[in-house]
Design a protein around this motif. Sequence first.
Motif, PDB file in Angstrom:
ATOM      1  N   LYS A 280       0.814  -1.212   0.000  1.00 59.81           N
ATOM      2  CA  LYS A 280       0.000   0.000   0.000  1.00 59.81           C
ATOM      3  C   LYS A 280       0.856   1.275   0.000  1.00 59.81           C
ATOM      4  O   LYS A 280       0.388   2.343  -0.396  1.00 59.81           O
ATOM      5  CB  LYS A 280      -0.945  -0.001   1.212  1.00 59.81           C
ATOM      6  N   SER A 281       2.122   1.170   0.442  1.00 61.96           N
ATOM      7  CA  SER A 281       3.002   2.338   0.372  1.00 61.96           C
ATOM      8  C   SER A 281       3.389   2.633  -1.079  1.00 61.96           C
ATOM      9  O   SER A 281       3.636   3.784  -1.440  1.00 61.96           O
ATOM     10  CB  SER A 281       4.250   2.125   1.230  1.00 61.96           C
ATOM     11  N   ASP A 282       3.437   1.588  -1.901  1.00 58.66           N
ATOM     12  CA  ASP A 282       3.670   1.784  -3.334  1.00 58.66           C
ATOM     13  C   ASP A 282       2.471   2.465  -3.990  1.00 58.66           C
ATOM     14  O   ASP A 282       2.633   3.278  -4.907  1.00 58.66           O
ATOM     15  CB  ASP A 282       3.927   0.442  -4.031  1.00 58.66           C
ATOM     16  N   ILE A 283       1.279   2.131  -3.532  1.00 59.66           N
ATOM     17  CA  ILE A 283       0.068   2.749  -4.074  1.00 59.66           C
ATOM     18  C   ILE A 283       0.054   4.243  -3.747  1.00 59.66           C
ATOM     19  O   ILE A 283      -0.347   5.074  -4.568  1.00 59.66           O
ATOM     20  CB  ILE A 283      -1.199   2.057  -3.519  1.00 59.66           C
ATOM     21  N   TRP A 284       0.505   4.597  -2.547  1.00 61.97           N
ATOM     22  CA  TRP A 284       0.632   6.013  -2.190  1.00 61.97           C
ATOM     23  C   TRP A 284       1.569   6.721  -3.175  1.00 61.97           C
ATOM     24  O   TRP A 284       1.255   7.790  -3.705  1.00 61.97           O
ATOM     25  CB  TRP A 284       1.163   6.144  -0.768  1.00 61.97           C
ATOM     26  N   LEU A 285       2.743   6.115  -3.426  1.00 63.41           N
ATOM     27  CA  LEU A 285       3.704   6.712  -4.348  1.00 63.41           C
ATOM     28  C   LEU A 285       3.152   6.786  -5.772  1.00 63.41           C
ATOM     29  O   LEU A 285       3.510   7.688  -6.539  1.00 63.41           O
ATOM     30  CB  LEU A 285       5.014   5.919  -4.327  1.00 63.41           C
ATOM     31  N   LEU A 286       2.276   5.853  -6.125  1.00 64.13           N
ATOM     32  CA  LEU A 286       1.623   5.908  -7.435  1.00 64.13           C
ATOM     33  C   LEU A 286       0.762   7.178  -7.520  1.00 64.13           C
ATOM     34  O   LEU A 286       0.738   7.861  -8.556  1.00 64.13           O
ATOM     35  CB  LEU A 286       0.752   4.671  -7.660  1.00 64.13           C
ATOM     36  N   GLY A 287       0.072   7.504  -6.425  1.00 70.65           N
ATOM     37  CA  GLY A 287      -0.732   8.721  -6.379  1.00 70.65           C
ATOM     38  C   GLY A 287       0.129   9.968  -6.482  1.00 70.65           C
ATOM     39  O   GLY A 287      -0.217  10.926  -7.189  1.00 70.65           O
ATOM     40  N   ILE A 288       1.277   9.965  -5.785  1.00 68.89           N
ATOM     41  CA  ILE A 288       2.208  11.094  -5.847  1.00 68.89           C
ATOM     42  C   ILE A 288       2.755  11.234  -7.274  1.00 68.89           C
ATOM     43  O   ILE A 288       2.881  12.342  -7.809  1.00 68.89           O
ATOM     44  CB  ILE A 288       3.371  10.903  -4.858  1.00 68.89           C
ATOM     45  N   THR A 289       3.055  10.093  -7.893  1.00 68.56           N
ATOM     46  CA  THR A 289       3.548  10.102  -9.275  1.00 68.56           C
ATOM     47  C   THR A 289       2.515  10.687 -10.225  1.00 68.56           C
ATOM     48  O   THR A 289       2.855  11.450 -11.140  1.00 68.56           O
ATOM     49  CB  THR A 289       3.921   8.672  -9.716  1.00 68.56           C
ATOM     50  N   ALA A 290       1.243  10.336 -10.014  1.00 69.52           N
ATOM     51  CA  ALA A 290       0.166  10.872 -10.845  1.00 69.52           C
ATOM     52  C   ALA A 290       0.103  12.392 -10.745  1.00 69.52           C
ATOM     53  O   ALA A 290      -0.095  13.088 -11.753  1.00 69.52           O
ATOM     54  CB  ALA A 290      -1.166  10.251 -10.433  1.00 69.52           C
ATOM     55  N   LEU A 291       0.299  12.917  -9.539  1.00 75.03           N
ATOM     56  CA  LEU A 291       0.299  14.367  -9.344  1.00 75.03           C
ATOM     57  C   LEU A 291       1.467  15.020 -10.090  1.00 75.03           C
ATOM     58  O   LEU A 291       1.308  16.060 -10.738  1.00 75.03           O
ATOM     59  CB  LEU A 291       0.387  14.714  -7.857  1.00 75.03           C
ATOM     60  N   GLU A 292       2.659  14.417  -9.981  1.00 78.60           N
ATOM     61  CA  GLU A 292       3.828  14.974 -10.660  1.00 78.60           C
ATOM     62  C   GLU A 292       3.626  14.996 -12.172  1.00 78.60           C
ATOM     63  O   GLU A 292       3.933  15.989 -12.843  1.00 78.60           O
ATOM     64  CB  GLU A 292       5.084  14.160 -10.322  1.00 78.60           C
ATOM     65  N   LEU A 293       3.096  13.908 -12.719  1.00 75.45           N
ATOM     66  CA  LEU A 293       2.878  13.825 -14.158  1.00 75.45           C
ATOM     67  C   LEU A 293       1.821  14.824 -14.619  1.00 75.45           C
ATOM     68  O   LEU A 293       1.937  15.433 -15.691  1.00 75.45           O
ATOM     69  CB  LEU A 293       2.456  12.404 -14.557  1.00 75.45           C
ATOM     70  N   ALA A 294       0.785  15.001 -13.805  1.00 77.01           N
ATOM     71  CA  ALA A 294      -0.324  15.882 -14.182  1.00 77.01           C
ATOM     72  C   ALA A 294       0.062  17.352 -14.134  1.00 77.01           C
ATOM     73  O   ALA A 294      -0.339  18.139 -15.004  1.00 77.01           O
ATOM     74  CB  ALA A 294      -1.523  15.624 -13.275  1.00 77.01           C
ATOM     75  N   TYR A 295       0.861  17.746 -13.127  1.00 74.64           N
ATOM     76  CA  TYR A 295       1.206  19.153 -12.943  1.00 74.64           C
ATOM     77  C   TYR A 295       2.606  19.514 -13.450  1.00 74.64           C
ATOM     78  O   TYR A 295       2.970  20.686 -13.488  1.00 74.64           O
ATOM     79  CB  TYR A 295       1.092  19.540 -11.476  1.00 74.64           C
ATOM     80  N   GLY A 296       3.396  18.524 -13.806  1.00 78.50           N
ATOM     81  CA  GLY A 296       4.745  18.788 -14.300  1.00 78.50           C
ATOM     82  C   GLY A 296       5.803  18.787 -13.223  1.00 78.50           C
ATOM     83  O   GLY A 296       6.937  18.402 -13.455  1.00 78.50           O
ATOM     84  N   GLU A 297       5.441  19.206 -12.025  1.00 79.92           N
ATOM     85  CA  GLU A 297       6.334  19.168 -10.871  1.00 79.92           C
ATOM     86  C   GLU A 297       5.512  19.369  -9.608  1.00 79.92           C
ATOM     87  O   GLU A 297       4.359  19.809  -9.669  1.00 79.92           O
ATOM     88  CB  GLU A 297       7.419  20.248 -10.969  1.00 79.92           C
ATOM     89  N   LEU A 298       6.098  19.021  -8.486  1.00 78.38           N
ATOM     90  CA  LEU A 298       5.453  19.249  -7.200  1.00 78.38           C
ATOM     91  C   LEU A 298       6.157  20.429  -6.536  1.00 78.38           C
ATOM     92  O   LEU A 298       7.277  20.286  -6.037  1.00 78.38           O
ATOM     93  CB  LEU A 298       5.542  17.993  -6.333  1.00 78.38           C
ATOM     94  N   PRO A 299       5.540  21.616  -6.536  1.00 80.65           N
ATOM     95  CA  PRO A 299       6.191  22.846  -6.085  1.00 80.65           C
ATOM     96  C   PRO A 299       6.226  22.997  -4.574  1.00 80.65           C
ATOM     97  O   PRO A 299       5.659  23.933  -4.006  1.00 80.65           O
ATOM     98  CB  PRO A 299       5.325  23.937  -6.731  1.00 80.65           C
ATOM     99  N   VAL A 300       6.905  22.064  -3.906  1.00 83.65           N
ATOM    100  CA  VAL A 300       6.955  22.095  -2.444  1.00 83.65           C
ATOM    101  C   VAL A 300       8.397  22.235  -1.982  1.00 83.65           C
ATOM    102  O   VAL A 300       9.324  21.723  -2.620  1.00 83.65           O
ATOM    103  CB  VAL A 300       6.321  20.828  -1.830  1.00 83.65           C
ATOM    104  N   THR A 301       8.601  22.925  -0.890  1.00 83.61           N
ATOM    105  CA  THR A 301       9.940  23.121  -0.331  1.00 83.61           C
ATOM    106  C   THR A 301      10.197  22.230   0.877  1.00 83.61           C
ATOM    107  O   THR A 301      11.306  22.179   1.388  1.00 83.61           O
ATOM    108  CB  THR A 301      10.148  24.593   0.076  1.00 83.61           C
ATOM    109  N   ASN A 302       9.141  21.547   1.343  1.00 85.71           N
ATOM    110  CA  ASN A 302       9.287  20.586   2.440  1.00 85.71           C
ATOM    111  C   ASN A 302       8.113  19.615   2.388  1.00 85.71           C
ATOM    112  O   ASN A 302       7.111  19.856   1.698  1.00 85.71           O
ATOM    113  CB  ASN A 302       9.361  21.291   3.801  1.00 85.71           C
ATOM    114  N   SER A 303       8.228  18.514   3.098  1.00 87.87           N
ATOM    115  CA  SER A 303       7.194  17.482   3.064  1.00 87.87           C
ATOM    116  C   SER A 303       5.881  17.954   3.668  1.00 87.87           C
ATOM    117  O   SER A 303       4.803  17.469   3.301  1.00 87.87           O
ATOM    118  CB  SER A 303       7.683  16.223   3.794  1.00 87.87           C
TER     119      SER A 303
END
Length: 400
Positions: A280-303
């Motif tokens: 299920k931790s891989d599924i979480w990362l799949l969701g994060i990957t989907a966000l990166e692909l959709a927006y081009g980057e994740l504009p965050v400076t910390n977690s």
Amino acid sequence: MQNPTKPFDLPDDNVASSSSTIRNPRMEIGSSSSRMVNSRRRISLSPRKPRNYCPARVGKTIIDPNKNHTYLLKNEIGSSSNGACHVYKALFSKYSTKNRAHTPSGHVTLKVINRIIFVNESKELQHSINVSKGYSTTINLIGIKNNFNTEEFKCVSLPYMSHGSLRYILSTRPDKKLPEEFIAIALKEVLIGLQDELHLKIDSRVHNTLNAGDIFVDINNANGEMLIKLAFEASVYDSEDINVEENSNEEEDISRSPPFLDPKKIAIWGAAPEGAIGPKSDIWLLGITALELAYGELPVTNSEELIRIIKKIRKKKRFPISLEKLLIVKKKGWRFKKTEHNLFKQKMFSEKFEKMVVKCLSKNPRKRPTAKQLLKSSFFKKQRDIEKFKQFVLNTEENN
């Protein structure tokens, strides 16, 4: 013709002594590392490589001392282990003991690391090799073809993926975004790889570093067939065009303040709340990957900023037009509630896509779907135009 029974190694150019090097406190993780920081097995880094160090040069040949196969290094296509391991496109020539001759047998990806200088990184790579040996190359997973040691180098041969990783492909595009229909095509292949190869009922294994840099694309020149595969353990590396001259601009780097977190390390700062303890931790990362692909980057400076974005998306059950603006609105407080509302007002993605990602990013891992369940969802069951995605990848190459 070289004597096939006498393997040779490549000389190291301008290698500084270990006493003149310094300790590197950081380790490249995410797509360029085979293990997570929170792994039980922790190995410290070797001294930092000399600035002008290169383990092997393009145009040179490395010979497998066990089988006498040769690898002619064509060009450098990436790196791993914080740059200690260089990755090349290589022409593989198979040696025949019967004919005592080498036959060119196509291109492979060859990872090369100096195991004398980078002792700890070499041990880490060997650990990844040992894990990878249980997984052969399949239609959805990149396995290792061969591995061997010379007097100086540890080498790993992988199937050659002609167009590199999704992150590399998108880095050549101005907006760095992948259209939703193509996200569905790519992540579906990833899910099939997870379901069929890693997330098994018996002897289930966690990928740990799943991200856009671990998803590779290959298009066969002969028949035009496109394959999308997931790198795993020893087959993981940062896909990048090393051979293009770097056009650094210090002023431009300074003006970008504060800098966003490195996407190559997303497996650390974007990891699931519970850690990498199960599929299920891989599924979480799949969701994060989907966000990166959709927006081009994740504009965050910390977690914490990433979690703030995820909480907003969970609450609204839809995506904003801009992740960066969403963070700005949050920082400015209640007066900008109307502005925040407007960020979610415009429809950017389909409801099916947003629903799928929100489920993957559930805080409770029990509420996240499995790879099998996701493949049955309407978002992934819908037929997509794979030929159109192939043209998108090919057009990326033409624009370079």
